[in-house]
Design a protein around this motif. Structure first.
Motif, PDB file in Angstrom:
ATOM      1  N   GLU A  19       1.141  -1.494  -0.238  1.00 16.91           N
ATOM      2  CA  GLU A  19       0.292  -0.075  -0.071  1.00 16.91           C
ATOM      3  C   GLU A  19       1.137   1.288  -0.197  1.00 16.91           C
ATOM      4  O   GLU A  19       0.275   2.269   0.433  1.00 16.91           O
ATOM      5  CB  GLU A  19      -1.005  -0.472   1.218  1.00 16.91           C
ATOM      6  N   GLN A  20       2.443   1.116   0.266  1.00 12.59           N
ATOM      7  CA  GLN A  20       3.037   1.945   0.001  1.00 12.59           C
ATOM      8  C   GLN A  20       3.025   3.006   0.743  1.00 12.59           C
ATOM      9  O   GLN A  20       3.268   3.759   0.860  1.00 12.59           O
ATOM     10  CB  GLN A  20       3.092   3.291  -1.376  1.00 12.59           C
ATOM     11  N   TYR A  21       2.946   2.522   2.326  1.00 11.07           N
ATOM     12  CA  TYR A  21       3.290   2.898   3.962  1.00 11.07           C
ATOM     13  C   TYR A  21       4.413   3.157   4.166  1.00 11.07           C
ATOM     14  O   TYR A  21       4.706   3.780   4.549  1.00 11.07           O
ATOM     15  CB  TYR A  21       2.246   2.902   4.603  1.00 11.07           C
ATOM     16  N   ILE A  35       9.433   4.063   7.007  1.00  9.80           N
ATOM     17  CA  ILE A  35       8.341   4.874   6.361  1.00  9.80           C
ATOM     18  C   ILE A  35       8.222   5.986   5.170  1.00  9.80           C
ATOM     19  O   ILE A  35       8.413   7.463   5.650  1.00  9.80           O
ATOM     20  CB  ILE A  35       7.799   5.228   8.035  1.00  9.80           C
ATOM     21  N   ILE A  36       6.815   6.037   4.811  1.00  6.97           N
ATOM     22  CA  ILE A  36       6.621   7.118   3.517  1.00  6.97           C
ATOM     23  C   ILE A  36       6.546   7.767   3.600  1.00  6.97           C
ATOM     24  O   ILE A  36       5.802   8.683   3.130  1.00  6.97           O
ATOM     25  CB  ILE A  36       7.559   6.468   2.231  1.00  6.97           C
ATOM     26  N   GLU A  37       5.126   7.351   4.433  1.00  5.61           N
ATOM     27  CA  GLU A  37       3.925   7.848   5.235  1.00  5.61           C
ATOM     28  C   GLU A  37       3.139   7.633   6.331  1.00  5.61           C
ATOM     29  O   GLU A  37       3.326   6.158   6.210  1.00  5.61           O
ATOM     30  CB  GLU A  37       2.432   7.785   3.986  1.00  5.61           C
ATOM     31  N   GLY A  38       3.639   8.135   7.101  1.00  6.49           N
ATOM     32  CA  GLY A  38       3.368   7.718   8.857  1.00  6.49           C
ATOM     33  C   GLY A  38       1.984   8.120   9.097  1.00  6.49           C
ATOM     34  O   GLY A  38       1.282   8.622  10.571  1.00  6.49           O
ATOM     35  N   TRP A  39       0.815   8.336   8.223  1.00  2.00           N
ATOM     36  CA  TRP A  39      -0.300   8.336   9.070  1.00  2.00           C
ATOM     37  C   TRP A  39      -1.362   7.627   8.164  1.00  2.00           C
ATOM     38  O   TRP A  39      -0.973   7.589   6.726  1.00  2.00           O
ATOM     39  CB  TRP A  39      -1.194   9.748   8.937  1.00  2.00           C
ATOM     40  N   GLU A  40      -3.322   6.940   8.107  1.00  2.00           N
ATOM     41  CA  GLU A  40      -3.877   6.909   7.711  1.00  2.00           C
ATOM     42  C   GLU A  40      -4.977   7.907   6.694  1.00  2.00           C
ATOM     43  O   GLU A  40      -4.071   8.902   6.615  1.00  2.00           O
ATOM     44  CB  GLU A  40      -4.820   5.691   8.198  1.00  2.00           C
ATOM     45  N   ARG A  41      -4.419   7.701   5.186  1.00  2.00           N
ATOM     46  CA  ARG A  41      -5.458   7.760   4.774  1.00  2.00           C
ATOM     47  C   ARG A  41      -6.622   8.070   4.359  1.00  2.00           C
ATOM     48  O   ARG A  41      -7.046   6.697   5.184  1.00  2.00           O
ATOM     49  CB  ARG A  41      -4.883   7.073   2.887  1.00  2.00           C
TER      50      ARG A  41
END
Length: 68
Positions: A19-21, A35-41
């Motif tokens: 999911e590219q997190y 970690i490339i995205e540290g929050w929920e979309r």
């Protein structure tokens, strides 16, 4: 420890990578994950201040941790 079995942890890491997190090679140790995205979309985040005790000093959120 998370209380999960290694296979479940690896499965979770693979899902986060798909999911590219995170960026993670499945052959690398999990400590190498980035970690490339540290929050929920697609989750609405409330920007209103939370209720609770505030300091009389300046009223910022950090005051709780500094003065209480």
């Amino acid at each position: 420890m998370s209380g999960r079995r290694p296979a479940e942890i690896i499965k979770g890491f693979k899902a986060l990578e798909a999911e590219q997190y995170i960026i993670w090679e499945s052959s690398a140790p999990i400590e190498m994950a980035v970690i490339i995205e540290g929050w929920e979309r697609n989750v609405p985040y409330d920007t209103a201040p939370q209720g609770g005790a505030q300091s009389a000093r300046s009223g910022t959120d950090i005051d709780y941790w500094l003065y209480h």
